[in-house]
Every structure is written in structure tokens, then in C-alpha cells.
Design a protein around this motif. Structure first.
Motif, PDB file in Angstrom:
ATOM      1  N   TRP A  54      10.983  12.844  -2.417  1.00 32.15           N
ATOM      2  CA  TRP A  54       9.883  12.879  -1.457  1.00 32.15           C
ATOM      3  C   TRP A  54       9.019  11.639  -1.600  1.00 32.15           C
ATOM      4  O   TRP A  54       8.479  11.375  -2.662  1.00 32.15           O
ATOM      5  CB  TRP A  54       9.044  14.132  -1.680  1.00 32.15           C
ATOM      6  CG  TRP A  54       9.773  15.383  -1.341  1.00 32.15           C
ATOM      7  CD1 TRP A  54      10.678  16.054  -2.109  1.00 32.15           C
ATOM      8  CD2 TRP A  54       9.665  16.118  -0.131  1.00 32.15           C
ATOM      9  NE1 TRP A  54      11.135  17.162  -1.450  1.00 32.15           N
ATOM     10  CE2 TRP A  54      10.526  17.233  -0.233  1.00 32.15           C
ATOM     11  CE3 TRP A  54       8.913  15.951   1.039  1.00 32.15           C
ATOM     12  CZ2 TRP A  54      10.660  18.163   0.784  1.00 32.15           C
ATOM     13  CZ3 TRP A  54       9.049  16.881   2.047  1.00 32.15           C
ATOM     14  CH2 TRP A  54       9.916  17.977   1.921  1.00 32.15           C
ATOM     15  N   ASN A  56       5.657   9.611  -0.450  1.00 30.50           N
ATOM     16  CA  ASN A  56       4.324   9.742   0.117  1.00 30.50           C
ATOM     17  C   ASN A  56       4.141   8.607   1.110  1.00 30.50           C
ATOM     18  O   ASN A  56       4.236   7.441   0.731  1.00 30.50           O
ATOM     19  CB  ASN A  56       3.296   9.613  -1.010  1.00 30.50           C
ATOM     20  CG  ASN A  56       2.181  10.604  -0.896  1.00 30.50           C
ATOM     21  OD1 ASN A  56       2.125  11.384   0.034  1.00 30.50           O
ATOM     22  ND2 ASN A  56       1.294  10.563  -1.853  1.00 30.50           N
ATOM     23  N   THR A  84      17.505  12.379   6.234  1.00 35.08           N
ATOM     24  CA  THR A  84      16.045  12.495   6.321  1.00 35.08           C
ATOM     25  C   THR A  84      15.678  13.615   7.280  1.00 35.08           C
ATOM     26  O   THR A  84      16.541  14.189   7.930  1.00 35.08           O
ATOM     27  CB  THR A  84      15.407  11.184   6.829  1.00 35.08           C
ATOM     28  OG1 THR A  84      15.838  10.962   8.180  1.00 35.08           O
ATOM     29  CG2 THR A  84      15.792   9.997   5.969  1.00 35.08           C
ATOM     30  N   ARG A  88       6.345  17.259   4.839  1.00 34.73           N
ATOM     31  CA  ARG A  88       5.268  18.152   4.420  1.00 34.73           C
ATOM     32  C   ARG A  88       3.963  17.385   4.454  1.00 34.73           C
ATOM     33  O   ARG A  88       3.932  16.185   4.186  1.00 34.73           O
ATOM     34  CB  ARG A  88       5.507  18.707   3.021  1.00 34.73           C
ATOM     35  CG  ARG A  88       6.673  19.667   2.973  1.00 34.73           C
ATOM     36  CD  ARG A  88       6.740  20.397   1.676  1.00 34.73           C
ATOM     37  NE  ARG A  88       7.934  21.240   1.660  1.00 34.73           N
ATOM     38  CZ  ARG A  88       8.259  22.011   0.650  1.00 34.73           C
ATOM     39  NH1 ARG A  88       7.520  22.044  -0.431  1.00 34.73           N
ATOM     40  NH2 ARG A  88       9.350  22.746   0.696  1.00 34.73           N
ATOM     41  N   ASP A 103      12.443  17.687  -5.220  1.00 28.31           N
ATOM     42  CA  ASP A 103      12.382  19.040  -4.659  1.00 28.31           C
ATOM     43  C   ASP A 103      11.718  20.044  -5.601  1.00 28.31           C
ATOM     44  O   ASP A 103      10.898  20.853  -5.180  1.00 28.31           O
ATOM     45  CB  ASP A 103      13.778  19.531  -4.284  1.00 28.31           C
ATOM     46  CG  ASP A 103      14.314  18.877  -3.020  1.00 28.31           C
ATOM     47  OD1 ASP A 103      13.515  18.372  -2.212  1.00 28.31           O
ATOM     48  OD2 ASP A 103      15.547  18.880  -2.840  1.00 28.31           O
ATOM     49  N   MET A 134       4.344  13.627   3.325  1.00 31.19           N
ATOM     50  CA  MET A 134       5.462  13.345   2.432  1.00 31.19           C
ATOM     51  C   MET A 134       6.753  13.583   3.206  1.00 31.19           C
ATOM     52  O   MET A 134       6.909  14.616   3.860  1.00 31.19           O
ATOM     53  CB  MET A 134       5.396  14.240   1.198  1.00 31.19           C
ATOM     54  CG  MET A 134       4.104  14.047   0.404  1.00 31.19           C
ATOM     55  SD  MET A 134       4.068  15.007  -1.115  1.00 31.19           S
ATOM     56  CE  MET A 134       5.106  13.963  -2.143  1.00 31.19           C
ATOM     57  N   ARG A 136      11.044  13.642   3.118  1.00 33.60           N
ATOM     58  CA  ARG A 136      12.153  13.885   2.193  1.00 33.60           C
ATOM     59  C   ARG A 136      13.338  12.991   2.539  1.00 33.60           C
ATOM     60  O   ARG A 136      13.699  12.831   3.704  1.00 33.60           O
ATOM     61  CB  ARG A 136      12.584  15.345   2.256  1.00 33.60           C
ATOM     62  CG  ARG A 136      13.655  15.711   1.241  1.00 33.60           C
ATOM     63  CD  ARG A 136      13.995  17.189   1.345  1.00 33.60           C
ATOM     64  NE  ARG A 136      14.881  17.609   0.275  1.00 33.60           N
ATOM     65  CZ  ARG A 136      16.205  17.514   0.321  1.00 33.60           C
ATOM     66  NH1 ARG A 136      16.807  17.027   1.398  1.00 33.60           N
ATOM     67  NH2 ARG A 136      16.939  17.927  -0.698  1.00 33.60           N
TER      68      ARG A 136
END
Length: 177
Positions: A54, A56, A84, A88, A103, A134, A136
Motif C-alpha cells: 500500500w 500513501n 492495482t 483506502r 495487507d 492509500m 494497493r
């Protein structure tokens, strides 16, 4: 013959309103990456294929004179060998911000469970958001090293929807030069 004037009014309305009538987003300039811009860099030098990492996105500041509602974020310019999609929006409040996560972090850190991505996040004029987006990334293979260009944010200001891209160096593997 009443149909023609109605059709003409509709065509002129669409022509004048342009992208806002069609739902498409216009280019925005209300967000700033908290001064980070293209100097923002975050990476995982060692990684495993199939594991979620993840990133930022740059922290957001509303540099406009009106409130904005951030609707979402996505990674920008990710290599084709990265999977991708999941995003969040974590509200860190006044706590120091973790720059990256895996994760399992979302299971072990209570603060990371405060996901606000299901609803718009309002940022007042001139304010820095405590909510950090964020994104992933998962390398599809062991040769999944690479870098993305930053994050693309979608936000609403008034009745218009805007898209703005903030540069960042987001990487898996050795840092890009």
C-alpha cells in the motif's frame, strides 16, 4: 414542429455546459500534495509477487478558496505488470502518518481500519486533510519491479467534478534514478 425548438435548446444547453452536463471531469487545480509534489517518494525495495503493498498518495491540501469533496484516488502510470485498484482513505487524525503498509497492517493496526473511502472526504479551504489515500499494488511476478508516476484524485467543488494528478515516485524494487 415544436420538436425542433426543444432539440435546439437541448443542443445549446449541452454545448454551453460542456463536460459538466455529460458527467465528465474537468482538470482541477485546487489540490496540492502538501508541498511534496514530484519530490514525494515512497517504495518497497524488497517485495514478493502476489503480496499487497500500500502506497500513501501525497497528503492533500486544499489551496482553493472553496471547500472540496475528494471522491477518490487511483495510482497514476503504474507498470502493466502491477495489479492495482483497491483504495483506502485512512484518517490518521493528528497521529504521525505511516508512509506505506502491507495487507497485514490493516489487521494489526487499529488506526488503519478507519477507512473513509466509501464517502466523500471534505477539505476546507486552505486546510491540510488528515485523511490519506492509500492505493494497493501487487506485483504479478518476481520481476515486478517498477515505478508509478503518482496519484490521480477526483474531487467535487460546487457542482463540478474535477480530476487532478499529483506527481510522486512510487516504486517496488530498487529506487528509480
Amino acid at each position: 414542429m415544436e420538436v425542433r425548438p426543444i432539440a435546439a435548446v437541448a443542443a445549446v444547453t449541452l454545448l454551453v455546459l460542456g463536460s459538466t452536463a455529460s458527467g465528465a471531469a474537468a482538470g482541477g487545480r485546487a489540490l496540492e500534495g502538501a508541498g511534496a509534489g514530484s519530490h514525494y517518494s515512497l517504495g518497497f525495495e524488497t517485495f514478493e509477487a502476489g503480496k499487497g503493498y500500500w502506497f500513501n498518495c501525497p497528503p492533500l491540501t486544499n489551496v482553493s478558496s472553496v471547500p472540496v469533496d475528494v471522491l477518490g484516488a487511483e495510482i497514476l502510470g503504474a507498470p502493466a505488470h502491477w495489479r492495482t485498484g483497491e483504495v483506502r482513505a485512512v484518517d490518521f487524525g493528528d497521529d504521525s502518518v505511516a508512509l506505506g503498509a502491507v495487507d497485514a497492517t490493516f489487521d494489526t493496526e487499529p488506526l488503519m481500519r478507519n477507512d473513509r473511502s466509501k464517502s466523500p472526504v471534505r477539505i476546507a479551504p486552505g486546510e491540510r486533510s488528515t485523511v490519506h489515500y492509500m492505493v494497493r499494488v501487487e506485483a504479478r511476478s518476481a520481476s515486478g519491479a517498477g515505478a508509478a508516476e503518482g496519484c490521480r484524485f477526483t474531487y467535487r467543488s460546487g457542482h463540478r467534478v474535477y480530476v487532478e494528478e499529483l506527481g510522486a515516485n512510487l516504486y517496488l524494487g530498487p529506487p528509480p534514478r
